[in-house]
Write an enzyme that holds these catalytic residues in place. Structure first.
Site, short mmCIF file in Angstrom:
data_model
loop_
_atom_site.label_atom_id
_atom_site.label_comp_id
_atom_site.label_asym_id
_atom_site.label_seq_id
_atom_site.Cartn_x
_atom_site.Cartn_y
_atom_site.Cartn_z
N PHE A 12 0.84 -1.26 0.19
CA PHE A 12 -0.05 -0.07 -0.07
C PHE A 12 0.89 1.22 0.00
O PHE A 12 0.79 2.19 -0.97
CB PHE A 12 -1.15 -0.10 1.28
N SER A 117 5.81 1.73 13.62
CA SER A 117 4.51 2.13 13.70
C SER A 117 3.94 2.63 14.93
O SER A 117 4.78 2.48 16.19
CB SER A 117 3.95 0.56 13.65
N TYR A 141 3.81 -8.05 16.46
CA TYR A 141 4.01 -7.00 15.41
C TYR A 141 4.57 -5.63 16.04
O TYR A 141 5.68 -5.27 15.42
CB TYR A 141 2.73 -6.57 14.80
N LYS A 145 8.72 -4.01 15.66
CA LYS A 145 8.98 -2.63 15.21
C LYS A 145 9.74 -1.95 16.19
O LYS A 145 10.67 -1.14 16.03
CB LYS A 145 7.73 -1.87 15.39
N ASN A 171 -2.74 5.52 11.60
CA ASN A 171 -3.71 4.58 11.07
C ASN A 171 -3.71 5.21 9.44
O ASN A 171 -4.45 6.08 9.49
CB ASN A 171 -5.19 4.17 11.57
N LYS A 180 -5.09 -5.68 1.14
CA LYS A 180 -4.73 -5.84 2.23
C LYS A 180 -5.79 -6.50 3.19
O LYS A 180 -5.95 -7.33 4.32
CB LYS A 180 -4.33 -4.74 3.22
N ARG A 210 -9.25 7.21 16.79
CA ARG A 210 -7.86 6.93 16.03
C ARG A 210 -7.29 7.93 15.41
O ARG A 210 -8.22 8.84 14.71
CB ARG A 210 -8.07 5.75 15.12
#
Ligand SMILES: NC(=O)c1ccc[n+]([C@@H]2O[C@H](COP(=O)([O-])OP(=O)(O)OC[C@H]3O[C@@H](n4cnc5c(N)ncnc54)[C@H](O)[C@@H]3O)[C@@H](O)[C@H]2O)c1
Length: 316
Positions: A12, A117, A141, A145, A171, A180, A210
């Site tokens: 992406f 992230s 995850y 990072k 986000n 995705k 968010r």
């Protein structure tokens, strides 16, 4: 920029970055490494550059490329499905891919920008997130990072001439994320439900917030980071938090619909109730100036979705 390497360039963010750099610099030589574990070739239709379809975590970059042949390296390759729970799989892929890229970049002191992230912050009740908060990842995850950032600090400390910049994306949403599936943005998934004539499903009672950041701002921040004067990590968000209820309202407005949310119980005990990037550091040091508040980003995105463009809109 004359020549750039983008790992994860069929994904992406990487594909949007590659095509935007080619648009800005007509003579640029773009090289992508992507093994298509989650990438999508059609994201790259129009690419003028090269693509090496290999697993970065076990690739010998020195055998394939000449040290110094790139002016900047953007490292975006990663397992991005945050529900992958196998630590060996996640850490091997994400950390070894990064280690190989960083060691290659370090040989020639080529500026390296890598994707971290907001997941490194974990569950943070205050919502406000400056970069100096301690990392408390709630999944493997996010933990992977943190390991990238630790390594980056080590490389930066070892060489004053090697700039290595981590970007903590929040986000991200926008054209080019359709591949995705369940890992695509909530905005894309809710738009899909509404367009299918269904009520958008969100956790009770839609008040969670968010920091949703539009892909064009993310591409801009990523390109700017290659010019950074020093190594460091920076938040990349819109700088504003938006509730799930507000997202549904904006989608209804853009799509010309009137679907009420269908609320359901949140099954996750580790769920961030509020994320909001503090972008002051990125603004001051990278010159990052987000141009897409949520209403503008959703309006533009939805227009493209209605027009059948799930890949990307023309960059502006
Ligand atoms: N999209 C977001 O909201 C978001 C938020 C925070 C961080 N990020 C980070 O940004 C980066 C890009 O994410 P994205 O949203 O474009 O995801 P994506 O899944 O679309 O792109 C990741 C790409 O990396 C490739 N890849 C993964 N492992 C590889 C390997 N070992 N060798 C070669 N290619 C490999 C995949 O095939 C894919 O094309 C990732 O590092 C991700 O962790 C994204």
């Amino acid at each position: 920029m004359q020549s750039v390497l983008i790992t994860g360039g069929a994904g992406f963010i990487g594909s949007n970055l590659a095509l935007e750099l080619e648009r800005r610099y007509p003579d640029i030589r773009t090289t992508i490494i992507d093994d298509f574990r989650s990438g999508e070739f059609s994201n790259l239709v129009g690419l003028r550059g090269d693509l090496v379809a290999q697993d970065l975590a076990s690739m010998d970059l020195c055998a394939r490329f000449r040290a110094g042949e790139f002016q900047a390296i953007f490292h975006l390759a990663s397992i991005t499905d945050t529900t992958v729970a196998d630590p060996r799989q996640m850490i091997f892929n994400n950390v070894e891919g990064f280690r190989r890229t960083a060691e290659f970049a370090r040989l020639s002191g080529t500026p390296l920008v890598f994707a971290s992230s907001a997941a490194i912050y974990g569950v943070c009740r205050s919502g406000h997130m400056p970069e100096d908060q301690p990392a408390r990842p709630a999944n493997v995850y996010g933990f992977s990072k943190v390991l990238l950032e630790n390594l980056a600090r080590r490389y930066a400390a070892g060489s004053r001439h090697f700039r290595i910049v981590g970007l903590r994306y929040f986000n991200v949403y926008g054209p080019g994320e359709a591949h995705k599936g369940a890992a695509s943005s909530m905005i894309y998934q809710l738009a899909g439900q509404i367009r299918a004539g269904k009520r958008p499903r969100i956790f009770k009672h839609g008040e969670q917030k968010r920091d949703f950041v539009y892909i064009k701002d993310v591409v801009e921040a990523t390109a700017l980071a290659a010019e950074a004067n020093r190594s460091g990590v920076y938040n990349v968000g819109s700088g504003r938090a938006t509730s799930f209820n507000e997202v549904v309202a904006l989608l209804n407005k853009g799509l010309g619909t009137d679907q009420e949310p269908d609320y359901f119980d949140n099954p996750y005990s580790f769920y961030q109730p509020h994320t909001e990037a503090d972008v002051a550091l990125a603004r001051a040091e990278l010159g990052y100036d987000p141009r897409y508040p949520i209403d503008r980003g959703i309006a533009e995105y939805v227009k493209g979705l209605i027009g059948g463009d799930t890949k990307r809109n023309e960059q502006s």
